[in-house]
Write a protein that holds these residues in place. Structure first.
Motif: not given
Length: 120
Positions: A1-27
């Motif tokens: 994705m444009h605008g995100i580097g390795v460090v921000l991608a790692a931060k994103l994945l680390g904070h999100i964890g299991d993405a299935t815990r969000f039933p919708t994009a609104g959540h």
């Protein structure tokens, strides 16, 4: 994705964890603090900044929004369209952040489903 580097991608994945815990994009948007709060008055419909949610994820999405609004591409086109709709620059950036939250959520769910399908 444009605008995100390795460090921000790692931060994103680390904070999100299991993405299935969000039933919708609104959540997901609510969790990241990118879901706008209604601040309408009279005939003027406005939304204001949501100060709740995970501020680290909000920071990542903010960086993505600033980069995409600056550089040529679909993010800039969307930002310019919001500005032409008489939105303030902050409102246009918030709308772009919300849209990016949808894109990130969709991509993470897609990647997670693909990785689960290949391991079983």
């Amino acid at each position: 994705m444009h605008g995100i580097g390795v460090v921000l991608a790692a931060k994103l994945l680390g904070h999100i964890g299991d993405a299935t815990r969000f039933p919708t994009a609104g959540h997901f948007a609510s969790y990241t603090g990118t879901a706008p709060l209604d601040a309408s008055s009279g005939n003027r419909v406005r939304h204001r900044l949501n100060t709740g949610g995970n501020r680290q994820l909000n920071s990542v999405l903010h960086t993505m929004a600033v980069v995409q609004a600056r550089d040529p591409g679909p993010g800039r086109i969307y930002h310019q369209r919001k500005l032409s709709e008489d939105k303030t620059p902050a409102e246009a950036r918030r709308a772009l952040k919300r849209r990016l939250a949808n894109v990130v959520c969709r991509q993470i769910l897609k990647d997670q489903q693909a990785s689960m399908g290949t391991t079983t």
